[in-house]
Every structure is written in C-alpha cells, then in structure tokens.
Motif scaffolding. Structure first.
Motif, PDB file in Angstrom:
ATOM      1  N   ILE A   5       0.862  -1.188   0.000  1.00 25.81           N
ATOM      2  CA  ILE A   5       0.000   0.000   0.000  1.00 25.81           C
ATOM      3  C   ILE A   5       0.897   1.236   0.000  1.00 25.81           C
ATOM      4  N   VAL A   6       1.039   1.861  -1.164  1.00 30.83           N
ATOM      5  CA  VAL A   6       1.984   2.970  -1.297  1.00 30.83           C
ATOM      6  C   VAL A   6       1.313   4.320  -1.527  1.00 30.83           C
ATOM      7  N   ALA A   7       0.190   4.293  -2.221  1.00 32.79           N
ATOM      8  CA  ALA A   7      -0.494   5.556  -2.518  1.00 32.79           C
ATOM      9  C   ALA A   7      -1.863   5.572  -1.861  1.00 32.79           C
ATOM     10  N   PRO A   8      -2.200   6.682  -1.190  1.00 31.59           N
ATOM     11  CA  PRO A   8      -3.537   6.749  -0.594  1.00 31.59           C
ATOM     12  C   PRO A   8      -4.624   6.766  -1.668  1.00 31.59           C
ATOM     13  N   THR A   9      -5.761   6.185  -1.353  1.00 30.37           N
ATOM     14  CA  THR A   9      -6.910   6.284  -2.255  1.00 30.37           C
ATOM     15  C   THR A   9      -7.487   7.695  -2.092  1.00 30.37           C
ATOM     16  N   PRO A  10      -8.342   8.143  -3.031  1.00 26.84           N
ATOM     17  CA  PRO A  10      -8.888   9.510  -2.920  1.00 26.84           C
ATOM     18  C   PRO A  10      -9.589   9.783  -1.586  1.00 26.84           C
ATOM     19  N   ILE A  11     -10.337   8.830  -1.070  1.00 28.48           N
ATOM     20  CA  ILE A  11     -11.033   9.088   0.206  1.00 28.48           C
ATOM     21  C   ILE A  11     -10.013   9.217   1.343  1.00 28.48           C
ATOM     22  N   GLN A  12      -8.937   8.444   1.282  1.00 31.94           N
ATOM     23  CA  GLN A  12      -7.886   8.537   2.302  1.00 31.94           C
ATOM     24  C   GLN A  12      -7.149   9.870   2.201  1.00 31.94           C
ATOM     25  N   GLU A  13      -6.872  10.285   0.990  1.00 32.38           N
ATOM     26  CA  GLU A  13      -6.140  11.537   0.785  1.00 32.38           C
ATOM     27  C   GLU A  13      -6.900  12.728   1.362  1.00 32.38           C
ATOM     28  N   GLN A  14      -8.221  12.683   1.260  1.00 32.28           N
ATOM     29  CA  GLN A  14      -9.011  13.811   1.769  1.00 32.28           C
ATOM     30  C   GLN A  14      -9.352  13.689   3.247  1.00 32.28           C
ATOM     31  N   THR A  15      -9.575  12.443   3.683  1.00 30.55           N
ATOM     32  CA  THR A  15     -10.047  12.250   5.058  1.00 30.55           C
ATOM     33  C   THR A  15      -8.920  12.346   6.086  1.00 30.55           C
TER      34      THR A  15
END
Ligand code: ADP
Ligand code: MG
Length: 211
Positions: A22-32
């Motif tokens: 798991i290297v890149a955050p998903t969009p929901i992770q990036e915002q939350t």
C-alpha cells in the motif's frame, strides 16, 4: 503524487503499509486523513471498496496518547465480522509501534473474557452497538473518556435497525468529542444523526472506482 508520510502518517506505519504493497492513498484517504488529523468532524461518503477503513484507522492511530490508559477512541460497526476485520487491520498497522492497545467487543464473545480485557489499558475499542450497550448498562465500560468516535458503515447500521442504539451510545460520550461517520450511501436518517452530533462537519465525497 502525495504519499502517507506527506499526509502526516509516521514512518513506522508507512513502512508497514509499504510492506503490504500500500503505497499511494486512495482519494477518500487523501481527503479524510488530513481532516481527521486536524480534529474536524467528518462525514465521508464513498462506495464499498474505496479504502474507508484505513481512512480513519491511520489518522486515529496518530492521535493516541500511549501514556494515557483511558479508552480514547470508539469505533462502532454493524457486525462482528466487521469489528474483527477493523481490529485486525489496526493491529497490523501497529506491528512496529509500541504501546497502543486495541480491543474488539461484539456479541457472542465470552463476557468474562471481555471484562478481563477491559480492565487492562485499552486505547481503542471496536464494537458492535448491542454488546457495547450491554457493557454500558452493566457499568463495565466507561465512555466518558472517549475523545473520538467513528461510525463505520452507517448505512448498514440503518438497514439493521441499529441507529437508535448508535444514538444512545454517542450520547454517553464526551460532548466535545470528534465525530466521524463513514458510509457508502447517505440516507436522510444518517444525515439527521450526523447533524445532531457534529459541529461544522467536513463533508467528503468520492465517486472513484474501487481499489
Ligand atoms: P471500504 O470500507 O471503503 O469498503 P476497505 O477499507 O475495506 O473499503 O478497503 C478495501 C480494500 O482495499 C482492502 O483490502 C484494503 O486493504 C485495500 N486498500 C485500502 N487502501 C488501499 C490503498 N491505499 N492502496 C491499496 N489498497 C488499499
Ligand atoms: Mg468499510
């Protein structure tokens, strides 16, 4: 591309994430993640499979005070399977971190065993509403020290008829807590619950594809 370190996640956890691919955050992770780290109330809507669990697990782990043995975080989830899955994911994330304890509390579990565990320092409790209310009524758990609460899979809670229990439980917690709600859909009943308990929540919606 932003990574978990840049979002404010410590390097030990970043290493664990990398070892799991798991290297890149998903969009929901990036915002939350930044919103939770800032202490904001959050309503996050994103479809199943978009990574909502780590979106709350990661920033919450950053907020735990290991020198304080009170229960600091409560995560409410509709089923025993989800409670186990979330606590498993949390425990995996803290493999290289000292001193954070996570306890899951759900129906069907041996009560004596749960009580013994509740006597130790538990920083994070992951629970289904019914069993948690049993503990509250018996006086075997004290929610007054909780600083953060997560309502996960809120639409499932609604479908299973758990919203009244969730409402009762939230009202037992510290009034100035941070409140976070995660759901794939946002029916009116859930909006009302959020409105009742949140202060200027940040509404985060992602319409991305699954991971
Ligand atoms: P949701 O709660 O939104 O339905 P989950 O949190 O259960 O989704 O995540 C779905 C799957 O995606 C899990 O197997 C999880 O390990 C994986 N996942 C989560 N975040 C990432 C990421 N940033 N990169 C790759 N896989 C991820
Ligand atoms: Mg989920």
């Amino acid at each position: 591309m932003v990574d978990f370190l840049q979002l404010g996640i410590r390097k030990e956890i970043n290493h664990t994430l990398k070892s799991l691919g798991i290297v890149a955050p998903t969009p929901i992770q990036e915002q939350t993640i930044p919103a939770v780290l800032e202490g904001k109330d959050v309503i996050a809507k994103a479809q199943t499979g978009t990574g909502k669990t780590l979106a709350f697990v990661l920033p919450i782990l950053e907020k735990i005070d290991v020198h304080n043995s009170d229960v600091q975080v409560l995560i409410l989830t509709p089923t025993r399977e989800l409670a186990l899955q979330i606590s498993k994911e949390m425990k995996k994330m803290i493999e290289n971190v000292e001193g954070i304890n996570v306890l899951s509390v759900y129906g069907g579990q041996d009560v004596a065993h749960q009580l013994k565990k509740l006597k130790g320092a538990q920083h994070i409790v992951v629970a289904t509403p019914g069993r948690l209310l049993d503990h509250i009524r018996r006086g075997t758990i004290d929610l007054s020290t909780i600083e953060r609460i997560v309502i996960d899979e809120a639409d499932q809670m609604l479908l299973m008829g758990f919203l009244p229990e969730v409402d009762d439980i939230i009202s037992e917690t510290f009034p100035s807590r941070q409140t976070m709600l995660f759901s794939a859909t946002m029916p009116n009943e859930i909006r009302s619950l959020a409105k009742k308990y949140m202060v200027e929540p940040e509404f985060i919606e992602v319409k991305a594809k699954k991971v």
